[in-house]
Enzyme design. Structure first.
Site, short mmCIF file in Angstrom:
data_model
loop_
_atom_site.label_atom_id
_atom_site.label_comp_id
_atom_site.label_asym_id
_atom_site.label_seq_id
_atom_site.Cartn_x
_atom_site.Cartn_y
_atom_site.Cartn_z
N GLY A 22 -23.95 -2.57 -3.48
CA GLY A 22 -24.50 -2.76 -4.83
C GLY A 22 -25.72 -1.89 -5.05
N TYR A 57 0.85 -1.19 0.00
CA TYR A 57 0.00 0.00 0.00
C TYR A 57 0.89 1.24 0.00
CZ TYR A 57 -3.72 -3.25 1.48
OH TYR A 57 -4.62 -4.29 1.57
N PHE A 59 -13.26 -4.92 1.27
CA PHE A 59 -14.36 -4.22 0.57
C PHE A 59 -15.69 -4.53 1.27
CE2 PHE A 59 -16.56 -3.28 -3.72
CZ PHE A 59 -16.51 -1.92 -3.48
N PRO A 60 -15.75 -4.32 2.62
CA PRO A 60 -16.90 -4.82 3.38
C PRO A 60 -18.18 -4.01 3.22
CG PRO A 60 -15.40 -3.65 4.83
CD PRO A 60 -14.72 -3.72 3.49
#
Length: 288
Positions: free
Chosen positions: A218, A68, A213-214
């Protein structure tokens, strides 16, 4: 339950590897780098504030990786939080390299993994890393060589526990034949549960499951959508519901929402205090 001053405590605790206790709602430190997870953030001072605020809010599990930035995230964590509080666990990873913005390539050669572990120890200012994760399995290197090197680093006291990332059940089983594994970090959220079989395996074997990516929701968060009514009832945001759902989904779940702003961080951590009813939990699960 957490106090209003430390809402993360309401998420409950989990012992990684049976001995490393963390509050279940953690913080993922990927977004405190520059665009494409490359270089320095636009506002390094805000990144430091985010990290310090996370701990103030009761977060005791911070997840990062050597790639990162590269290294930018680890160095910011050291700047913000070193010397570390006794109850703070910093997890990092190696095995996924950066050759430029948005470009990721697995490298699992043993000598490379050893070098990256030594660099992470130096950048983080640690003598031992609580949870060290193989960021990706490198298909070009025998798995026994990749995990064997991590097991050696563990024997040397440089890492405490070994985890995996983006793996199948078969890969976890193969890994566990080589060395003890305590955690798995896969993509998983309310809208994308393709890793359900991996989560179930982790539950059966008491491995920590760290969904990255919790807070993806959508189409569920559209006005008038399934999250909308429940969010209104709880005076919560769809993102907070998505996190509350994950925390409710499994006792081995350790969500690590990331952000580069203090305001967004405070909103995410407050999700630990959202208590879904059985009916709401089921409605959200079905909606997705």
């Amino acid at each position: 339950m957490g106090s209003s001053a430390q809402p993360a405590k309401a998420s409950g605790t989990y012992r990684i590897g049976g001995d490393l206790q963390v509050d279940r709602l953690g913080y993922g430190a990927m977004q405190i780098t520059g665009p494409g997870v490359w270089g320095d953030p636009k506002d390094p001072a805000e990144a430091v504030r985010v990290l310090r605020r996370a701990y103030e809010l009761g977060v005791t599990f911070i997840d990062t990786a050597d790639s990162y930035g590269p290294f930018v995230s680890e160095l910011l964590i050291r700047e913000a939080l070193h010397p570390y509080a006794d109850d703070l666990v910093i997890a990092t990873k190696a095995g996924l390299t950066r050759s430029g913005p948005g470009d990721w390539r697995p490298v699992g050669r043993p000598e490379y993994l050893r070098q990256q572990c030594e660099l992470s120890l130096r950048h983080l200012g640690l003598e031992s890393i609580g949870l060290y994760q193989l960021h990706r399995i490198d298909a070009k290197v025998p798995l026994a060589d990749q995990l064997g090197e991590l097991a050696l680093l563990q024997q040397e006291g440089k890492i405490r526990h070994i985890g995996l990332s983006e793996v199948t059940v078969e890969q976890i089983e193969a890994a566990r034949r080589i060395t003890p594994i305590v955690s798995v970090q896969n993509l998983y959220n309310l809208a994308d549960r393709s890793a359900e079989d991996v989560l179930e395996y982790c539950e059966r074997n008491d491995l920590a499951f760290i969904p990255w990516f919790p807070i993806a929701t959508g189409n569920l968060a559209k006005p008038g959508g399934p999250l909308d009514a429940i969010a209104t009832d709880h005076e919560a945001t769809p993102a907070q519901l998505a996190l509350a759902w994950l925390l409710r989904r499994s006792p081995v779940m350790l969500p690590i929402p990331g952000t580069s702003s203090v305001g967004h961080l405070e909103e995410n951590v407050a999700a630990a205090q959202v208590q879904l009813t059985d009916a709401e939990y089921e409605a959200l699960a079905k909606a997705a």
